[in-house]
Design an enzyme around this catalytic site. Structure first.
Site, PDB file in Angstrom:
ATOM      1  N   LYS A 160       0.814  -1.158  -0.087  1.00 57.42           N
ATOM      2  CA  LYS A 160       0.019   0.020   0.180  1.00 57.42           C
ATOM      3  C   LYS A 160       0.892   1.271   0.222  1.00 57.42           C
ATOM      4  O   LYS A 160       2.062   1.265   0.340  1.00 57.42           O
ATOM      5  CB  LYS A 160      -0.800   0.139   1.129  1.00 57.42           C
ATOM      6  CG  LYS A 160      -1.882  -1.173   0.919  1.00 57.42           C
ATOM      7  CD  LYS A 160      -2.931  -1.136   0.011  1.00 57.42           C
ATOM      8  CE  LYS A 160      -3.755  -1.970  -0.126  1.00 57.42           C
ATOM      9  NZ  LYS A 160      -3.355  -3.654  -0.393  1.00 57.42           N
TER      10      LYS A 160
HETATM   11  C1  LIG Z   1      -9.989  -2.625  -1.650  1.00 52.88           C
HETATM   12  C2  LIG Z   1      -9.174  -3.445  -0.413  1.00 52.88           C
HETATM   13  N1  LIG Z   1      -9.688  -3.787   0.897  1.00 52.88           N
HETATM   14  C3  LIG Z   1      -9.381  -4.502   1.677  1.00 52.88           C
HETATM   15  C4  LIG Z   1      -8.021  -4.824   1.640  1.00 52.88           C
HETATM   16  C5  LIG Z   1      -7.387  -5.486   2.791  1.00 52.88           C
HETATM   17  O1  LIG Z   1      -6.360  -4.967   3.377  1.00 52.88           O
HETATM   18  P1  LIG Z   1      -5.217  -5.875   4.340  1.00 52.88           P
HETATM   19  O2  LIG Z   1      -4.458  -6.730   3.062  1.00 52.88           O
HETATM   20  O3  LIG Z   1      -4.477  -5.120   4.992  1.00 52.88           O
HETATM   21  O4  LIG Z   1      -6.111  -6.892   5.008  1.00 52.88           O
HETATM   22  C6  LIG Z   1      -7.317  -4.564   0.518  1.00 52.88           C
HETATM   23  C7  LIG Z   1      -5.847  -5.048   0.316  1.00 52.88           C
HETATM   24  O5  LIG Z   1      -5.223  -5.321  -0.665  1.00 52.88           O
HETATM   25  C8  LIG Z   1      -7.818  -3.989  -0.383  1.00 52.88           C
HETATM   26  O6  LIG Z   1      -7.369  -3.622  -1.585  1.00 52.88           O
END
Ligand SMILES: Cc1ncc(COP(=O)(O)O)c(C=O)c1O
Length: 396
Positions: free
Chosen positions: A186
């Site tokens: 990210k």
């Molecule tokens: C749109 C979206 N929502 C939720 C998440 C979940 O994040 P995490 O990987 O930190 O659990 C991501 C991760 O890529 C995402 O792109």
């Protein structure tokens, strides 16, 4: 979304401070931690930089979404309207509360269409959850108006869009709550981490309790905390928070670099006749993690994706992607769960499997995104722009 590309001395210093005390947990141990509270500091920085009242940092974006949904009171019998183009975590978090994810079309913003969201509402809808995909915003004005009209909560999945804004307000801070991911890929990273932000103190308090086994965090003695609610362990460690703290201080710098690089790529691609670009409801607020564009039809989009790959450029052809687009979410459609679900939830999933999404297909089958790097120097940026336009032009 490459915060990890700029890992450096600041990140190492923050982590070192935690290693010196050895207090890796965000709560308690007030004496031995010698005044070092990395998760708390990260929350304060998020509030300050995003101009939002409260932040709860947790272990992932998925944990943030799950916590936020719980804090909004979403559970069995409720429906959450979300787009057909997102990451699987968006519906995983809804399912983990016992609620039903109801999918609705995306439009040429690559985010939830307000008209499709309206059509997807039912008496069971509690939350509308747009996802600010690939660094840029959904049409928040229209979606917030829909929620206000119908008495629903707007929850922003801003996991991919920290640093973006809409009409001058930070993405994530416009709905009743918003969620970020700070995973390794990210714009800013903790390694693994996430956050819920909100201007509603009660929503924040519920997030604070829920993400730490229901602890009320009222006294100095963690062992004596009361548990007003049941919760889970979605805590972030101090080591992860330390990395995020160094990164969040560079958020503006990262976003400015992304914008500059994206503008150069876009200016080059604009010269190719036949290409159109993703519509941005507020172009000034784009965090600019990806350049997303459309080919005239599916065949040429597939050919362009192949040409980009052949030229050594990363190209996301989301239509075939099994993490991000409904067409390939076979595990969701079949309800491939390790545990038994309530019958109504299982029935709702079979409806998703049966439902066609031609409007989404029309958009997604023509869309390609290419990531924007922070690490490019000017020569690499020009080289990228030239290869990109050459590859796309070759299929038109
Ligand atoms: C749109 C979206 N929502 C939720 C998440 C979940 O994040 P995490 O990987 O930190 O659990 C991501 C991760 O890529 C995402 O792109």
């Amino acid at each position: 979304m490459p915060g990890y590309e700029l890992w450096g001395a600041d990140e190492r210093r923050e982590v070192q401070e935690v290693l010196e005390t050895g207090i890796l947990m965000r709560y308690g141990f007030d004496g031995p931690r010698a005044g070092r509270w990395k998760a708390r500091e990260l929350e304060a920085e998020l509030c300050r930089r995003l101009d939002v009242g409260h932040a709860q940092v947790v272990s992932s974006g998925t944990a943030a979404l799950t916590t936020a949904l719980a804090a909004l009171g979403v559970g069995a019998g409720d429906e959450v309207v979300m787009p057909t183009f997102t990451f699987v975590a968006s519906f995983e978090s809804v399912l983990s509360t016992g609620a039903v994810p109801v999918l609705a079309d995306v439009d040429d913003t690559l985010t939830l269409s307000p008209a499709a969201a309206r059509a997807a509402l039912s008496p069971r809808t509690k939350v509308v959850m747009p996802v600010h995909m690939c660094g840029a915003m959904a049409d928040l004005g229209a979606l917030q108006a829909l929620c206000d009209e119908k008495g629903l909560w707007l929850l922003e999945d801003a996991c991919q869009a920290v640093g973006g804004s809409y009409r001058g307000r930070a993405l994530g801070t416009i709905g009743r709550a918003g969620c970020f991911s700070f995973d390794f890929v990210k714009t800013i990273t903790c390694g693994e981490g996430g956050a819920v932000v909100t201007n509603d103190e009660e929503v924040w308090r519920r997030c604070d309790h829920y993400s730490d086994h229901g602890h009320d965090h009222l006294g100095a003695d963690r062992g004596a905390d009361l548990h007003p609610i049941l919760g889970y362990n979605f805590r972030i460690s101090e080591l992860h928070a330390a990395v995020g703290l160094a990164q969040v201080r560079r958020l503006e710098e990262f976003v400015a670099t992304q914008r500059r690089h994206k503008a150069a790529l876009r200016a080059a691609l604009e010269k190719v006749a036949g290409i159109t670009f993703r519509r941005l409801p507020d172009p000034e607020g784009d965090s600019a993690t990806f350049l997303s564009f459309f080919l005239p039809d599916e065949a040429r989009a597939r050919a362009a994706a192949a040409a980009l790959k052949a030229a050594g450029l990363p190209a996301m052809y989301w239509y075939d992607n099994n993490w991000h687009y409904i067409r390939r979410w076979d595990h969701l459609k079949s309800g491939a769960s390790l545990t038994r679900w309530p019958d109504d939830l299982r029935r709702s999933l079979s409806q998703i499997a049966a439902k066609p999404f031609p409007a989404s297909d029309l958009v997604m089958s023509r869309a390609i995104s290419t990531p924007v790097s922070l690490a490019w120097n000017d020569a690499q940026l020009s080289d990228r722009a030239e290869k990109l336009t050459h590859a796309v032009r070759s299929v038109l």
